[in-house]
Design an enzyme around this catalytic site. Structure first.
Site, PDB file in Angstrom:
ATOM      1  N   HIS A  73       0.813  -1.210   0.000  1.00 39.37           N
ATOM      2  CA  HIS A  73       0.000   0.000   0.000  1.00 39.37           C
ATOM      3  C   HIS A  73       0.847   1.261   0.000  1.00 39.37           C
ATOM      4  CE1 HIS A  73      -4.008  -1.844   0.438  1.00 39.37           C
ATOM      5  NE2 HIS A  73      -3.311  -2.830   0.963  1.00 39.37           N
TER       6      HIS A  73
ATOM      7  N   ASP B 139      -7.741 -12.454  -2.431  1.00 36.87           N
ATOM      8  CA  ASP B 139      -8.070 -13.575  -3.312  1.00 36.87           C
ATOM      9  C   ASP B 139      -8.515 -14.776  -2.493  1.00 36.87           C
ATOM     10  OD1 ASP B 139      -7.050 -12.932  -6.235  1.00 36.87           O
ATOM     11  OD2 ASP B 139      -5.530 -12.150  -4.875  1.00 36.87           O
TER      12      ASP B 139
ATOM     13  N   HIS C 113      -0.361 -15.394   8.573  1.00 38.14           N
ATOM     14  CA  HIS C 113       0.231 -14.321   7.782  1.00 38.14           C
ATOM     15  C   HIS C 113       1.583 -13.958   8.376  1.00 38.14           C
ATOM     16  CE1 HIS C 113       0.201 -11.176   4.802  1.00 38.14           C
ATOM     17  NE2 HIS C 113      -1.053 -11.448   4.468  1.00 38.14           N
TER      18      HIS C 113
END
Length: 416
Positions: free
Chosen positions: A17, A361, A108
């Protein structure tokens, strides 16, 4: 580190980002005709927002060449490539009413990045995000253009499996695809155009592709995710590539693929299924390379005198390419960020519930296809640059009459 390769060196930069992502390519040969339109097709195949089965993040991923070319030709100097982030939403990752800034996402890299660096990106996955692969794809497109133009190399990847659904499943008769004539014939013929005609999944079989699409849709609808595998074939790869003992070609391919986000497995040639095949079957017997038939396209590379009758080795023996097709599988786990509420523990040790609301996704496999192709191209390009240097140095000695001809033949007595 953020650099891959020793001779064709690719350094990627940027966060998911941030303002932009991209790469610097060092070691690209001069004189290659190159423009943005040579790179953009692979960028477009990788970009988000391609279908209802991918993240809705709307990025055009338009690549810009910043340096290293003039009048559409590479100069041999570093090539800088940039892609602007146009649809970043940092507020989706904390500071906007969500609790992702309080809880590391299960599976993650939030926690591990914090442990390693003492600081982490407050939005998205930062460098662990798949958005980092934009630089790889751009660099891979350049490598692939050189390989195609100079040697006729063809690299094609496709979705082989999603969850339990496989294009070429293992059977008792064929524990490895390397023994399956249908699979080997498929590798000879499959093209990117055929693969992309089966969007959004990129599995070139109508029935299997539809089943995969339905399965991904089911996981998306319940805010879950699913993994799968990508198969890649490299055709017309020159023989002699790979640097034993530690930079064998299958080792560098494995490093390249396992450096991709979400990868959990790599197998080449017969792979794990090959362990169930006896050596008498698995050994690839040598045969004389067939002559190119009239009307067939001849690769722009010197054909080796010998080839193999079978190809359980996946085109590599002793860590060195033998001229046969190189093929391998890459396994990708289910994406870690899902919308379902998950019981977990926060950075401060307090138990709680995390429900991620970013755009993600449900399955990375369809978009991973061009990424796998790109890393394959970078790996082969790096190995080729090393081999061309060796061959040029050897040829110089031959031209100067400083080598023993007997040492240069297979029947000479210079082999231990």
């Amino acid at each position: 580190m953020s650099t891959f390769g020793k001779h064709y060196r690719v350094t990627t930069y940027g966060e998911s980002h941030g303002r932009s992502v991209g790469c610097i390519v060092d070691g690209c040969p001069p004189g290659l005709q190159l423009a943005e339109q040579d790179i953009q097709p692979q960028m477009t195949r990788r970009r988000p927002g391609q279908s209802a089965l991918t993240t809705p993040r709307n990025e055009k991923d338009k690549v810009e060449i910043q340096s290293g070319t003039e009048f559409g030709v590479t100069l041999g100097s570093p090539i800088a490539l940039r892609v602007l982030n146009e649809d970043q939403r940092p507020k989706d990752y904390g500071g906007g009413g969500e609790n992702i800034d309080m809880f590391p996402r299960p599976s993650h890299a939030d926690w591990t990045y914090l442990e390693k660096y003492g600081v982490k990106s407050s939005s998205g996955g930062g460098r662990s995000s798949a958005r980092e692969t934009i630089g790889r794809v751009a660099a891979g497109a350049i490598a692939e253009k050189y390989l195609k133009d100079a040697y006729g190399v063809e690299i094609v990847a496709y979705t082989n499996s999603v969850g339990p659904i496989e294009l070429f499943p293992s059977t008792k008769e064929h524990p490895s695809p390397s023994t399956n004539p249908a699979f080997l014939d498929f590798l000879n013929k499959v093209t990117r155009e055929e693969v992309d005609s089966f969007l959004p999944v990129r599995c070139p079989d109508e029935k299997v592709s539809q089943s995969m699409s339905d399965l991904i849709g089911e996981f998306r609808d319940r805010e879950d995710s699913i993994g799968g595998t990508v198969t890649c074939v490299i055709r017309n790869c020159p023989a002699g590539l790979g640097e034993p003992c530690f930079d064998k070609l299958e080792a560098t391919l494995g490093l390249a693929m396992m450096s991709l986000p979400a990868t959990k497995g790599f197998e080449i040639g017969s792979g794990f299924g090959g362990t169930r095949i006896p050596g008498s079957t698995h050994n690839d017997a040598w045969i004389k390379t067939p002559a190119i038939a009239p009307g067939e396209t001849k690769p722009n590379v010197k054909q080796p005198k010998l080839t193999t009758k079978t190809n359980h080795s996946g085109g590599i023996q002793g860590g060195i390419s033998n001229g046969a097709h190189i093929y391998f599988n890459v396994a990708f786990k289910p994406p870690a960020t899902i919308g379902q509420a998950q019981q977990t523990t926060g950075y401060d040790g307090t138990e709680g519930v995390l429900a991620a609301k970013g755009r993600h996704d449900p399955c990375v496999i369809p978009r991973a296809v061009p990424i796998v192709e790109s890393m394959a191209a970078i790996t082969v390009m790096d190995a080729l640059m090393a081999q061309l240097s060796r061959e040029a140095a050897r040829d110089r000695l031959q031209q100067a009459g400083m080598t023993n001809p007997a040492m240069m033949t297979a029947t000479g007595n210079g082999h231990a």
